[in-house]
Structure formats: C-alpha cells, structure tokens
Design a protein around this motif. Sequence first.
Motif, PDB file in Angstrom:
ATOM      1  N   LEU A   3     -41.177  -2.580 -24.978  1.00 53.16           N
ATOM      2  CA  LEU A   3     -40.937  -3.992 -24.720  1.00 53.16           C
ATOM      3  C   LEU A   3     -39.639  -4.422 -25.372  1.00 53.16           C
ATOM      4  O   LEU A   3     -39.423  -4.177 -26.564  1.00 53.16           O
ATOM      5  CB  LEU A   3     -42.093  -4.824 -25.269  1.00 53.16           C
ATOM      6  N   GLY A   4     -38.783  -5.048 -24.593  1.00 54.55           N
ATOM      7  CA  GLY A   4     -37.506  -5.536 -25.101  1.00 54.55           C
ATOM      8  C   GLY A   4     -37.639  -6.991 -25.506  1.00 54.55           C
ATOM      9  O   GLY A   4     -38.098  -7.818 -24.716  1.00 54.55           O
ATOM     10  N   ILE A   5     -37.248  -7.287 -26.741  1.00 53.26           N
ATOM     11  CA  ILE A   5     -37.285  -8.670 -27.210  1.00 53.26           C
ATOM     12  C   ILE A   5     -35.934  -9.299 -26.904  1.00 53.26           C
ATOM     13  O   ILE A   5     -34.907  -8.858 -27.429  1.00 53.26           O
ATOM     14  CB  ILE A   5     -37.591  -8.725 -28.716  1.00 53.26           C
ATOM     15  N   ILE A   6     -35.962 -10.293 -26.021  1.00 57.45           N
ATOM     16  CA  ILE A   6     -34.715 -10.925 -25.596  1.00 57.45           C
ATOM     17  C   ILE A   6     -34.784 -12.427 -25.848  1.00 57.45           C
ATOM     18  O   ILE A   6     -35.851 -12.977 -26.115  1.00 57.45           O
ATOM     19  CB  ILE A   6     -34.423 -10.663 -24.100  1.00 57.45           C
ATOM     20  N   GLY A   7     -33.659 -13.076 -25.739  1.00 61.86           N
ATOM     21  CA  GLY A   7     -33.592 -14.523 -25.913  1.00 61.86           C
ATOM     22  C   GLY A   7     -32.191 -14.914 -26.333  1.00 61.86           C
ATOM     23  O   GLY A   7     -31.364 -14.053 -26.654  1.00 61.86           O
ATOM     24  N   LEU A   8     -31.937 -16.202 -26.344  1.00 58.96           N
ATOM     25  CA  LEU A   8     -30.616 -16.702 -26.716  1.00 58.96           C
ATOM     26  C   LEU A   8     -30.353 -16.451 -28.208  1.00 58.96           C
ATOM     27  O   LEU A   8     -31.281 -16.217 -28.965  1.00 58.96           O
ATOM     28  CB  LEU A   8     -30.538 -18.204 -26.408  1.00 58.96           C
ATOM     29  N   PRO A   9     -29.090 -16.519 -28.612  1.00 60.68           N
ATOM     30  CA  PRO A   9     -28.784 -16.322 -30.032  1.00 60.68           C
ATOM     31  C   PRO A   9     -29.570 -17.299 -30.913  1.00 60.68           C
ATOM     32  O   PRO A   9     -29.778 -18.453 -30.532  1.00 60.68           O
ATOM     33  CB  PRO A   9     -27.277 -16.618 -30.105  1.00 60.68           C
ATOM     34  N   SER A  10     -30.016 -16.816 -32.051  1.00 57.16           N
ATOM     35  CA  SER A  10     -30.708 -17.633 -33.068  1.00 57.16           C
ATOM     36  C   SER A  10     -32.029 -18.241 -32.608  1.00 57.16           C
ATOM     37  O   SER A  10     -32.482 -19.225 -33.176  1.00 57.16           O
ATOM     38  CB  SER A  10     -29.817 -18.783 -33.562  1.00 57.16           C
ATOM     39  N   HIS A  37     -32.298  -2.769 -32.164  1.00 56.04           N
ATOM     40  CA  HIS A  37     -33.119  -2.141 -33.197  1.00 56.04           C
ATOM     41  C   HIS A  37     -34.487  -1.865 -32.599  1.00 56.04           C
ATOM     42  O   HIS A  37     -35.045  -2.736 -31.935  1.00 56.04           O
ATOM     43  CB  HIS A  37     -33.277  -3.067 -34.400  1.00 56.04           C
ATOM     44  N   THR A  38     -34.989  -0.677 -32.840  1.00 53.55           N
ATOM     45  CA  THR A  38     -36.301  -0.369 -32.282  1.00 53.55           C
ATOM     46  C   THR A  38     -37.289  -0.013 -33.391  1.00 53.55           C
ATOM     47  O   THR A  38     -36.891   0.428 -34.467  1.00 53.55           O
ATOM     48  CB  THR A  38     -36.242   0.813 -31.294  1.00 53.55           C
ATOM     49  N   TYR A  67     -41.078  -1.616 -29.716  1.00 53.00           N
ATOM     50  CA  TYR A  67     -40.362  -2.885 -29.555  1.00 53.00           C
ATOM     51  C   TYR A  67     -38.883  -2.649 -29.791  1.00 53.00           C
ATOM     52  O   TYR A  67     -38.506  -1.920 -30.711  1.00 53.00           O
ATOM     53  CB  TYR A  67     -40.850  -3.915 -30.569  1.00 53.00           C
ATOM     54  N   ALA A  68     -38.062  -3.282 -28.961  1.00 52.32           N
ATOM     55  CA  ALA A  68     -36.615  -3.228 -29.161  1.00 52.32           C
ATOM     56  C   ALA A  68     -36.101  -4.651 -29.321  1.00 52.32           C
ATOM     57  O   ALA A  68     -36.312  -5.490 -28.444  1.00 52.32           O
ATOM     58  CB  ALA A  68     -35.948  -2.545 -27.981  1.00 52.32           C
ATOM     59  N   ASP A  69     -35.487  -4.909 -30.450  1.00 49.56           N
ATOM     60  CA  ASP A  69     -34.853  -6.212 -30.694  1.00 49.56           C
ATOM     61  C   ASP A  69     -33.453  -6.122 -30.098  1.00 49.56           C
ATOM     62  O   ASP A  69     -32.596  -5.421 -30.618  1.00 49.56           O
ATOM     63  CB  ASP A  69     -34.813  -6.458 -32.213  1.00 49.56           C
TER      64      ASP A  69
END
Length: 356
Positions: A3-10, A37-38, A67-69
């Motif tokens: 699972l890739g953790i995505i989203g806008l900065p901050s 980072h995983t 998980y991947a940040d």
Amino acid sequence: MRLGIIGLPSCGKTTIFNALTGGSLPTGVRGDRLQVHTAVSDVPDRRVDDLSALFKPRKTIYAKVNYADIGGLKAESAREGLPGQQLNQLSQMDGFVHVVRAFESEMVPHPSGRVDAARDLAAMEAELLLNDMLTVERRSEKLREERQKGGGRDKAVIEREIALFERLAEALGTERPLREAAFSPEDARAMSGFGFLTLKPMLVVVNLSEGQAAPPLAAPGAGVQVLALQGEIEMEIAQLPPDEARTFLAEYGIAEAGRDRVLRASYDLLGLQSFFTVGEDEVRAWTVARGASALEAAGAIHTDLERGFIRAEVIGWKDLLDLGGLAQARAAGKLRVEGRDYVVHDGEVVHIRFNA
Ligand SMILES: Nc1nc2c(ncn2[C@@H]2O[C@H](COP(=O)(O)OP(=O)(O)O)[C@@H](O)[C@H]2O)c(=O)[nH]1
Ligand SMILES: [Mg+2]
C-alpha cells in the motif's frame, strides 16, 4: 500486499506511516524530491494469537502488509504528468492509503493556505486521473502505429485493444476513475500491465487533530473507503509497548487503534482474506484473495505444495480451538478433506497434503 501512502505535502503521510508501522521516521520533512520509505507491518490477528496459545509453536508468524511512504507528490503536475520515476513507484502499488489533512495547526502551514479536506481529496484524485489519461494516450498512439505497420500481432487483437483504450479514454474524459468502470476478465488482463492509478483501491484516511470531528466528504465511489483518525496521537500510541498503548487508547476514547482499522479496511478493499497453517514448528497466517481455491492457497505457501497438491485438510480456526488439536479434530471427523477447487474461507486452518 503493498500500500502506497500518498497525499499532499504536510498532510501527515509520514506521521500515519509511523502510526501504521510503529516506525519513527522524522516528520515535518519538506522537499520536492521523490522519497520513498517502506516498512513491513504485521497484521494483528487474535485468531493467530489463540492458535499460537494452543500449539505453542517455535514461531508465530502474522500476515504482513508493506507500506510505502511516498513523499514529493504535489498534485499540480498539470499537462506533462508525474515524473517517470514517481509514476513508476505509484503504479507498482496494490492500493493507496490517501492521507487527507483535516487538522488545523499554525505551526504547519497548509500548502494552499487553508485547510479543506474535500478540495485536497479531489485534487489528488484529479492528479491520478490525469496520469492515467496520459498512460492511455501514450498506449493508444503505440497501438495506432502498430496497426499501421502491421506484421506483428494479430489484427483483431490490436483492434480490440484500440477499442478498449478508446473506452478508457472516454471514461477518464468524464473524470470517472477506472475503478468505477466494469471490465470483462479479458479487458482486465489487457489492462493489467499498465498499473492504472485510478483502478487501484483507495483508502482515504482523514487526518484529524485531537478531538476534532471528521469533516463532511462526498460519499466515496466504488473501490474507495473513508476513515478518520487522529494521526499524531496514533503515531504516539504505535510507539508504546502494547499494555501502555491499551491504557492510552482508553484514555483518548479510541475504541480500536488506527493501525488495526486501516489494516482491516485495506484487507476489505483489496478483497483479501487470511487462512492459517498450524503445527508445533509454526503457526502462521497467509494472505490470499477472497474466493481463492485450495490449490491457490497451497501456492501461496510454496510452489512445491501447489505442484504436488494431493488434497487439503480444512477446519475453521474456532472449531480447531474448541476441539483442542488436529488429532482430536480428525478423530471427531471434523477435519474435512477437500480437493484443489475447494474455495478457502477467511479464518480456516488448512493443511496441504502433497507429493514432494
Ligand atoms: N496538529 C497536528 N499536527 C500534525 C498531525 N499530523 C501531522 N502533523 C504535523 O504536520 C507536519 C507534517 O506531517 P508529516 O507526517 O511529516 O507530513 P507529510 O509531509 O505528509 O509526510 C509535521 O510537523 C507533523 O508533526 C496531526 O494530526 N495534528
Ligand atoms: Mg513525509
């Protein structure tokens, strides 16, 4: 499962990553660079704990999730789309945990100047959509060239693929993510190599400040689930030893740790389930798709088991616990013998008989 953790900065990606993995990556790191980072996280499972208490194995192994940040996404790549490396990272994921900021903080300025969860959610979805559109365009162009040149693949195959990609372009053109469209198994196969971003299941995690109520968001479409958690508190909890974590959760009135909720929702969203293998050596949880056959379950354990498959012995985890062991289950006639096409259910203990 990845699972890739995505989203806008901050928005709190790294905070949530830490909450999910018990990690301690630095938060508040800004930068435009793609940074990934995983970490591998155990899927907490009381059924495994109970089976382990019965069998007292040398090893107890939980199902795992990766998980991947994924830092550096900005949702403003406009016409040209994401850089290849970033697109590549995203397209390899099985699904996304999309973190959307709801927390207010004077110390953490929002990149757009104002917190608006619905706007941010839509912006990231639009970014994913744009990139799928570009993927479709690139492929369509290639297909048209292939049609013109000839001599390669069968004409009918090319035509069928061109038609499929025209339909994809049409769906995306109306701003509908591909996960909302229905595809035949054949189309799904033709699409599978492209890693379409809006085809991937998405868990929207609304990141709340302490005590904040979740903001209203539009009802999620197919393949999307929404849950809200208090990222910063959850991160602190994830770094505590289990008994202290329990006290902490109770103090904050959190019924179930965010980590567990996210995992459960991810399993659900990705259509996954667990089955178990037991013994003195090892009690272990395995992950397979819902509807997987006994043969596929065998393959999840080892290709040798799939190749030499003879039969599966199956029993529900609770029945096994109540009966007190495999020998007792067999004696009571409760250990069912199943063939390769048997559909494995969540929570079953499966023992594969095979020719080595
Ligand atoms: N008040 C508050 N601050 C948060 C919360 N989650 C993250 N932050 C802060 O927001 C900043 C960005 O968080 P980070 O996880 O690094 O975001 P990322 O850029 O998406 O990885 C950091 O200074 C965090 O401490 C939250 O739930 N409440
Ligand atoms: Mg970060």
